[in-house]
Design a protein around this motif. Structure first.
Motif, PDB file in Angstrom:
ATOM      1  N   GLU A  55      79.960  48.694  52.643  1.00 17.02           N
ATOM      2  CA  GLU A  55      80.363  48.266  54.144  1.00 17.02           C
ATOM      3  C   GLU A  55      80.180  49.456  55.531  1.00 17.02           C
ATOM      4  N   LEU A  56      80.338  50.716  54.559  1.00 16.77           N
ATOM      5  CA  LEU A  56      80.038  51.699  55.689  1.00 16.77           C
ATOM      6  C   LEU A  56      78.807  51.468  56.391  1.00 16.77           C
ATOM      7  N   GLY A  57      77.679  50.668  56.150  1.00 17.17           N
ATOM      8  CA  GLY A  57      76.556  50.504  56.100  1.00 17.17           C
ATOM      9  C   GLY A  57      76.622  49.523  58.126  1.00 17.17           C
ATOM     10  N   VAL A  58      77.053  48.874  56.744  1.00 22.19           N
ATOM     11  CA  VAL A  58      76.938  47.993  58.162  1.00 22.19           C
ATOM     12  C   VAL A  58      78.068  48.402  59.506  1.00 22.19           C
ATOM     13  N   VAL A  59      78.973  48.973  59.302  1.00 24.40           N
ATOM     14  CA  VAL A  59      79.870  50.012  60.530  1.00 24.40           C
ATOM     15  C   VAL A  59      78.804  50.464  60.919  1.00 24.40           C
ATOM     16  N   MET A  60      78.137  51.044  60.294  1.00 30.18           N
ATOM     17  CA  MET A  60      77.067  52.021  61.592  1.00 30.18           C
ATOM     18  C   MET A  60      76.327  51.119  61.349  1.00 30.18           C
ATOM     19  N   PHE A  61      76.161  50.299  61.419  1.00 35.81           N
ATOM     20  CA  PHE A  61      74.686  49.580  61.805  1.00 35.81           C
ATOM     21  C   PHE A  61      75.140  48.769  63.485  1.00 35.81           C
ATOM     22  N   LEU A  62      76.722  48.091  63.097  1.00 32.38           N
ATOM     23  CA  LEU A  62      77.986  48.275  64.236  1.00 32.38           C
ATOM     24  C   LEU A  62      77.678  49.583  65.889  1.00 32.38           C
ATOM     25  N   PHE A  63      77.325  49.925  65.271  1.00 30.39           N
ATOM     26  CA  PHE A  63      77.686  51.706  65.657  1.00 30.39           C
ATOM     27  C   PHE A  63      76.644  51.871  66.751  1.00 30.39           C
ATOM     28  N   ILE A  64      75.754  52.095  66.469  1.00 30.63           N
ATOM     29  CA  ILE A  64      74.149  51.937  66.742  1.00 30.63           C
ATOM     30  C   ILE A  64      73.678  50.765  68.207  1.00 30.63           C
ATOM     31  N   ILE A  65      74.399  49.668  67.548  1.00 26.40           N
ATOM     32  CA  ILE A  65      73.984  48.303  68.383  1.00 26.40           C
ATOM     33  C   ILE A  65      74.683  48.752  69.476  1.00 26.40           C
ATOM     34  N   GLY A  66      76.083  48.901  69.472  1.00 23.36           N
ATOM     35  CA  GLY A  66      77.007  49.258  70.588  1.00 23.36           C
ATOM     36  C   GLY A  66      76.439  50.350  71.333  1.00 23.36           C
ATOM     37  N   LEU A  67      75.860  51.501  70.429  1.00 27.85           N
ATOM     38  CA  LEU A  67      74.430  52.824  72.512  1.00 27.85           C
ATOM     39  C   LEU A  67      73.968  51.384  72.187  1.00 27.85           C
ATOM     40  N   GLU A  68      73.308  50.543  72.089  1.00 31.62           N
ATOM     41  CA  GLU A  68      72.191  49.816  73.049  1.00 31.62           C
ATOM     42  C   GLU A  68      72.402  49.191  74.022  1.00 31.62           C
ATOM     43  N   MET A  69      74.358  48.753  74.132  1.00 32.91           N
ATOM     44  CA  MET A  69      75.295  47.766  74.714  1.00 32.91           C
ATOM     45  C   MET A  69      75.984  49.177  75.345  1.00 32.91           C
ATOM     46  N   HIS A  70      75.129  48.944  76.846  1.00 26.34           N
ATOM     47  CA  HIS A  70      76.681  49.833  78.110  1.00 26.34           C
ATOM     48  C   HIS A  70      77.346  48.775  78.218  1.00 26.34           C
TER      49      HIS A  70
ATOM     50  N   VAL B 289      70.000  59.522  66.568  1.00 23.27           N
ATOM     51  CA  VAL B 289      69.808  60.402  65.073  1.00 23.27           C
ATOM     52  C   VAL B 289      70.475  60.719  64.312  1.00 23.27           C
ATOM     53  N   ASP B 290      71.743  61.265  64.220  1.00 25.63           N
ATOM     54  CA  ASP B 290      72.383  62.030  63.472  1.00 25.63           C
ATOM     55  C   ASP B 290      72.557  60.095  62.654  1.00 25.63           C
ATOM     56  N   VAL B 291      73.289  59.147  63.147  1.00 21.84           N
ATOM     57  CA  VAL B 291      73.803  58.398  61.963  1.00 21.84           C
ATOM     58  C   VAL B 291      72.339  57.163  61.400  1.00 21.84           C
ATOM     59  N   GLU B 292      71.918  56.938  61.675  1.00 26.32           N
ATOM     60  CA  GLU B 292      70.728  56.294  61.575  1.00 26.32           C
ATOM     61  C   GLU B 292      70.320  57.077  60.106  1.00 26.32           C
ATOM     62  N   PRO B 293      69.749  57.906  59.947  1.00 26.78           N
ATOM     63  CA  PRO B 293      69.910  58.404  58.081  1.00 26.78           C
ATOM     64  C   PRO B 293      70.887  57.302  57.300  1.00 26.78           C
ATOM     65  N   PHE B 294      72.049  57.604  57.199  1.00 29.92           N
ATOM     66  CA  PHE B 294      73.555  57.065  56.603  1.00 29.92           C
ATOM     67  C   PHE B 294      73.146  55.171  57.126  1.00 29.92           C
ATOM     68  N   ARG B 295      72.422  54.927  57.913  1.00 31.75           N
ATOM     69  CA  ARG B 295      73.137  53.666  58.002  1.00 31.75           C
ATOM     70  C   ARG B 295      72.372  53.063  57.817  1.00 31.75           C
ATOM     71  N   GLY B 296      70.615  53.514  57.188  1.00 28.88           N
ATOM     72  CA  GLY B 296      69.764  52.675  55.949  1.00 28.88           C
ATOM     73  C   GLY B 296      70.347  52.576  54.764  1.00 28.88           C
ATOM     74  N   ILE B 297      70.322  53.973  54.653  1.00 30.42           N
ATOM     75  CA  ILE B 297      71.028  54.049  52.799  1.00 30.42           C
ATOM     76  C   ILE B 297      72.260  52.740  52.559  1.00 30.42           C
ATOM     77  N   LEU B 298      73.057  53.316  53.446  1.00 30.98           N
ATOM     78  CA  LEU B 298      74.477  52.291  53.326  1.00 30.98           C
ATOM     79  C   LEU B 298      74.322  51.179  52.931  1.00 30.98           C
ATOM     80  N   LEU B 299      73.243  50.101  54.043  1.00 27.59           N
ATOM     81  CA  LEU B 299      72.800  49.056  54.295  1.00 27.59           C
ATOM     82  C   LEU B 299      72.578  48.235  53.171  1.00 27.59           C
ATOM     83  N   GLY B 300      71.121  49.207  52.605  1.00 28.54           N
ATOM     84  CA  GLY B 300      70.406  49.179  51.433  1.00 28.54           C
ATOM     85  C   GLY B 300      71.753  48.634  50.192  1.00 28.54           C
TER      86      GLY B 300
END
Length: 593
Positions: A64-79, A270-281
């Motif tokens: 579930e941490l993959g979903v968490v990191m995914f939402l973090f990256i989406i938040g980075l795009e949301m000013h 860049v730092d979070v993206e690799p962890f996000r991809g693996i954990l989401l899978g």
């Protein structure tokens, strides 16, 4: 030595990696998407397949941490300003969709003979769309930042917020234990206050502490520490919000929004993206493992009926709500298909309902199977819709076709190039006619009061109807090179004196357009590269006159190569490109194909 001597079980890790490496490319090759590949792989190695994993719930907690990191990256795009601008979409469209969907989904359970409380829990759980699946599918389609994609993101955010009041309702609906004199619990104002306080605390910390923290770490110039700090922020914010009774994904999203205007935003991504991809899978694999095939085999008729009923009802309601909020038919269908499944938060809701006695263990297993199957069916439903849409022509009633147009200029293709070209002509006051076959683009154009007709420029009758015979110039701005070449050939064969200006994607396309008779062809890659290179020289302090001279020389040299290639002199062109002094040579000097 074996791995067991060190207490490390390598086989499960190897199997997880192997399933991802094999299943995902295979399913993507079949056009079914990576999500379905992960789900199928999870079933294959789960408790009801090869039994590599006996307890998928433990994996699901980590994944579930993959979903968490995914939402973090989406938040980075949301000013924050952008998020504030979407507030009506979130609390308007999102809230309406959740409420309107919950009512008929609850009715499905009541009509089939279940009490109101279990029916409501089952329906409310299905209302909560899978953020992980929808965001992954949007990302694969490149639509996260599109207008329609942003509306879906807004609804998903509202649904994540709704898990809190839904859990409170579960506690309120819990049956009273026999012999107990206590009444139903009222509103837990202390829990609401703790939740609000945790959000407020995270906002304050993010606003005043995070940027100084990353500034200190950046000065230390320790790359691995920055990565650790990025993970600390994501997991720490998720945990802080979880302590307040809210969803971890919401905490990560808030942290991302707070850092969206930080100078360290790109580094964090860049730092979070690799962890996000693996954990989401890993999350999708765990969901596949969670499908109890014994329950499915025992109650398969009931499960399939409820999956079909829930998905059909939810898709219909989403479509109606989308149309009420003035979305196009195409966008409404896409949203209905994408969001017709249940989501991962339903597992939390059903577990809470089981613990309070609203549903029993068997019903929990059946509902979980319904959710997982709906998640697995979503990629397949998208493939089916795309197949049907690809075979069916857009409705004449909805999209007006050209007939007797008499514009001074005819623009064929209203994508990124056609839109900019049209602005030049409109600025000078010329009447233009525009045709395109992308119905989504036509819908977008409608929103900006652009009149775009549905018409295929590769058909001669459409060119006549669009006014090619009356136009003084035709601009071919379509995306597909083959279509652009064919349109040019038709125009020059039917209207030989009509100037045809065409967009080219690369040099090969330029040569094809010249042979087709285009009066002017402009390569988008070359022109943008010339402007970018000139800007680079200007930034480095080169004089404007010298920049113009270099640009002219590069254009002249490129034109020479184009003419040589046009007459078949490929070897001479290569020699010209590599043999001049002061010109780039070697692998890094390759021109566009």
């Amino acid at each position: 030595m074996t791995a067991e001597h060190h207490g490390i079980a390598l086989l499960p890790v190897i199997m997880l990696l192997a399933v991802g490496v094999i299943a995902v490319p295979l399913f993507k090759r079949l056009g079914l998407g990576s999500v379905l590949g992960y789900l199928a792989g999870g079933i294959a190695i789960g408790p009801f397949g090869l039994r590599v994993f006996a307890e998928p719930a433990s994996i699901l907690q980590v994944a579930e941490l993959g979903v968490v990191m995914f939402l973090f990256i989406i938040g980075l795009e949301m000013h924050p300003s952008r998020l504030w601008g979407l507030r009506r979409q979130i609390f308007g469209l999102g809230l309406v969709q959740v409420i309107v969907c919950a009512i008929p989904l609850t009715a499905v359970g009541v009509v089939s003979g279940f009490p109101v409380a279990p029916s409501f829990v089952a329906g409310a759980g299905f209302v909560l769309t899978s953020t992980a699946i929808v965001m992954q599918l949007l990302e694969e389609r490149g639509e996260v930042s599109s207008v329609s994609g942003q509306r879906i993101v807004c609804v998903l955010l509202l649904e994540d917020l709704m898990i809190v009041p839904l859990l409170a309702l579960v506690a309120f609906l819990a049956p009273i234990a026999p012999g107990s004199t206590a009444s139903h619990h009222g509103i837990d104002w202390s829990a609401i206050g703790i939740g609000a306080g945790s959000v407020a605390g995270l906002i304050v910390a993010g606003r005043y502490l995070l940027n100084p923290l990353f500034g200190i770490l950046a000065n230390a110039r320790a790359r691995e520490v920055m990565t650790a700090a990025a993970l600390l922020v994501v997991l720490g914010s998720a945990y802080a919000i979880q302590l307040g009774g809210l969803s971890m994904a919401m905490g990560a999203f808030v942290a991302g929004v707070l850092l969206s205007e930080s100078t360290y935003r790109h580094q964090l991504e860049v730092d979070v993206e690799p962890f996000r991809g693996i954990l989401l899978g890993l999350f999708f694999l765990a969901v596949g493992m969670s499908l109890d095939l014994h329950v499915v085999a025992t109650s398969w008729r009931m499960i399939l009926c409820y999956v079909a009923a829930y998905m059909a009802v939810k898709a219909l309601v989403i479509y109606i709500v989308a149309r009420v909020f003035r979305s196009s038919h195409r966008e409404a269908v896409d949203r209905a298909v994408l969001m017709a499944q249940g989501g991962e938060f339903a597992f939390v809701l059903y577990a809470a309902a089981a613990s309070t006695g609203i549903i029993n263990g068997e019903q929990n297993a059946v509902l979980t199977a319904i959710i997982v199957l709906s998640m697995a069916l979503t990629p397949i439903a998208i493939v089916v819709v795309n197949f049907v849409r690809g075979r069916r022509q857009p409705s004449t009633e909805e999209y007006e076709r050209p007939s007797g147009l008499t514009g001074t200029a005819l623009v064929i293709g209203f994508g990124r190039v056609g839109q900019i070209v049209s602005q030049f002509l409109l600025a000078r006051g010329y009447e233009i006619s525009i045709i395109d076959t992308d119905v989504e683009m036509i819908d977008v154009a409608r929103g900006f009061d652009f009149k775009v007709y549905y018409g295929d420029g590769t058909r001669l009758d459409i060119l006549h109807a669009a006014g090619a015979g009356h136009a003084r110039v035709v601009l071919v701005c379509v995306d597909k090179p083959d279509d652009g070449t064919k349109i040019t050939e038709l125009l020059k064969a039917e209207f030989p004196l009509l100037p045809v200006l065409a967009r080219a994607t690369d040099r090969r396309h330029s040569i094809a357009l010249i042979k087709a008779g285009a009066d002017l062809q402009v390569r988008e890659t070359f022109e943008s590269a010339v402007v970018l290179g000139a800007a680079a020289l200007e930034t480095l302090g080169t004089e404007p006159a010298e920049i113009a001279e270099i640009s002219a020389h590069i254009r002249e040299r490129d034109e020479q190569r184009l003419q040589l290639e046009l007459v078949g002199g490929m070897n001479a062109a290569k020699a010209l490109f590599s043999g001049k002094s002061g010109q780039p040579t070697g692998p890094g000097a390759r021109e566009e194909p």
